[in-house]
Design an enzyme around this catalytic site. Structure first.
Site, PDB file in Angstrom:
ATOM      1  N   HIS A  77       1.361  -6.333 -32.936  1.00  0.00           N
ATOM      2  CA  HIS A  77       0.383  -7.300 -33.485  1.00  0.00           C
ATOM      3  C   HIS A  77       0.625  -8.701 -33.182  1.00  0.00           C
ATOM      4  CE1 HIS A  77      -2.291  -8.686 -37.044  1.00  0.00           C
ATOM      5  NE2 HIS A  77      -2.102  -9.516 -36.046  1.00  0.00           N
ATOM      6  N   HIS A 126      -0.859 -14.145 -31.297  1.00  0.00           N
ATOM      7  CA  HIS A 126      -0.428 -12.759 -30.567  1.00  0.00           C
ATOM      8  C   HIS A 126      -0.038 -12.733 -29.251  1.00  0.00           C
ATOM      9  CE1 HIS A 126      -4.298 -11.085 -33.117  1.00  0.00           C
ATOM     10  NE2 HIS A 126      -3.314 -11.376 -33.973  1.00  0.00           N
ATOM     11  N   GLU A 143      19.837 -20.740 -24.390  1.00  0.00           N
ATOM     12  CA  GLU A 143      19.473 -21.804 -25.492  1.00  0.00           C
ATOM     13  C   GLU A 143      18.877 -20.945 -26.678  1.00  0.00           C
ATOM     14  OE1 GLU A 143      18.735 -25.631 -24.998  1.00  0.00           O
ATOM     15  OE2 GLU A 143      20.562 -24.965 -23.724  1.00  0.00           O
ATOM     16  N   GLU A 157      -5.666 -14.065 -43.074  1.00  0.00           N
ATOM     17  CA  GLU A 157      -4.111 -13.888 -43.215  1.00  0.00           C
ATOM     18  C   GLU A 157      -3.595 -15.118 -44.123  1.00  0.00           C
ATOM     19  OE1 GLU A 157      -2.649 -11.352 -42.299  1.00  0.00           O
ATOM     20  OE2 GLU A 157      -3.474 -10.681 -40.214  1.00  0.00           O
ATOM     21  N   HIS A 205       0.751 -18.041 -36.462  1.00  0.00           N
ATOM     22  CA  HIS A 205       0.594 -16.653 -36.464  1.00  0.00           C
ATOM     23  C   HIS A 205      -0.022 -16.673 -34.895  1.00  0.00           C
ATOM     24  CE1 HIS A 205      -0.391 -12.450 -36.164  1.00  0.00           C
ATOM     25  NE2 HIS A 205      -1.500 -12.691 -36.354  1.00  0.00           N
TER      26      HIS A 205
HETATM   27  P1  13P Z   1      -8.662 -14.500 -38.622  1.00  0.00           P
HETATM   28  O1  13P Z   1      -9.631 -14.782 -37.618  1.00  0.00           O
HETATM   29  O2  13P Z   1      -9.011 -14.092 -39.926  1.00  0.00           O
HETATM   30  O3  13P Z   1      -7.661 -15.686 -38.839  1.00  0.00           O
HETATM   31  O4  13P Z   1      -7.731 -13.263 -38.058  1.00  0.00           O
HETATM   32  C1  13P Z   1      -7.199 -13.313 -36.891  1.00  0.00           C
HETATM   33  C2  13P Z   1      -5.749 -12.525 -36.923  1.00  0.00           C
HETATM   34  O5  13P Z   1      -4.857 -12.542 -35.887  1.00  0.00           O
HETATM   35  C3  13P Z   1      -5.395 -11.569 -37.966  1.00  0.00           C
HETATM   36  O6  13P Z   1      -4.202 -11.143 -37.886  1.00  0.00           O
HETATM   37 ZN    ZN Z   2      -3.231 -11.473 -35.827  1.00  0.00          ZN
END
Ligand code: 13P
Ligand code: ZN
Length: 276
Positions: free
Chosen positions: A211, A142, A170, A116, A140
């Site tokens: 995602h 999940h 909040e 990413e 980023h």
């Molecule tokens: P990477 O292991 O390449 O960082 O990818 C993980 C991920 O969350 C892709 O969206």
């Molecule tokens: Zn991801």
């Protein structure tokens, strides 16, 4: 002294572990990048190795020419960062056009920066300009509950922002500009990076449907805290929706306006629409 004694390196590693403990980083899920301050580059320079070859970023970020970043590695597990930062992360330098990068430290057992990287760097470029240079962290994750909501809520900035704001008083103070939503796209490339960085011009949080999320902030605490706040709100919403198809009471648009006045934040009126 070791590179692990440098303050930003400690902050980077701690965020990775905190995210793992939250359950947001199954396998290699998620990635983190930090735009290193010039004086911090000098702190870590003694630990640099022979630079790697220059490689294409996959997009162009002229606003970040010659900057240095600490970044997690592609395919690396957040749960392992605390055990071996030099295996799981790296420090990279960008060239004078913002087209290529090279690795100066880390990834000692091979590999490359996160897949990413285009999204991280395009977000950094936008947030650096929008924040007058104060934003330095792009994260980023999940995030389970936020992902779950992308299956049942309309994928609009208005609905996500309003529903998340309503779940905790909040929230509008923590993310007053709201959250943006990107519909499902193939991850890892330039197209999703462009779509996300477009939203980052207005917001500090972007939801990727089915995602995860991207968050931006000036330091590790604020960026992790932002991700945590949005995801906690999503968790409350999942619980509320699981208990009942309707809310008997909630925070009203006028409540939000009153809150904005007392807490001295500006809440865009587009999120304070009347519901049927
Ligand atoms: P990477 O292991 O390449 O960082 O990818 C993980 C991920 O969350 C892709 O969206
Ligand atoms: Zn991801």
């Amino acid at each position: 002294m070791s590179i692990m004694d440098v303050t930003f390196v400690k902050g980077f590693v701690r965020l990775c572990n905190d995210g793992w403990l939250q359950g947001w980083h199954e396998r290699n899920g998620g990635n983190l990048s930090y735009r290193i301050k010039p004086e911090e580059v000098e702190e870590v320079r003694p630990y640099f190795n022979e630079p790697s070859e220059w490689k294409e970023i996959g997009t162009t970020v002229p606003g970040l020419a010659n900057e240095y970043f600490m970044v997690t590695g592609s395919g690396k597990y957040f749960r392992n960062v605390i055990l071996d930062p030099a295996d799981t992360s790296c420090i990279i330098e960008l060239d004078d056009k913002g087209e290529n990068y090279r690795v100066l430290w880390g990834l000692v057992n091979g590999g490359r920066p996160t897949s990413e990287l285009p999204s991280h760097l395009m977000n950094h470029e936008v947030k650096k300009a929008a924040s007058g240079g104060t934003h330095r962290v792009i994260y980023h994750a999940h995030t389970t509950n936020t992902i779950a909501l992308t299956f049942v809520l309309p994928l609009t900035d208005e609905v996500f922002t309003r529903e998340l704001w309503e779940m905790a008083t909040e929230c509008p103070v923590v993310f007053p500009s709201g959250v943006g939503v990107v519909g499902w796209m193939v991850p890892g490339g330039r197209d999703i990076a462009v779509a996300t960085s477009e939203l980052m011009k207005k917001y500090d949080v972007a939801v990727w449907a089915h995602h995860g999320m991207f968050a931006s902030g000036p330091d590790f605490d604020l960026t992790f805290g932002l991700m945590h706040t949005v995801e906690k709100s999503a968790e409350i919403l999942v619980k509320v929706m699981s208990m009942s198809p309707v809310k008997l009471q909630t925070i009203t648009p006028q409540n939000f306006r009153d809150l904005a006045e007392d807490f001295k934040v500006e809440l865009p009126e587009k999120f304070l629409y009347e519901k049927n």
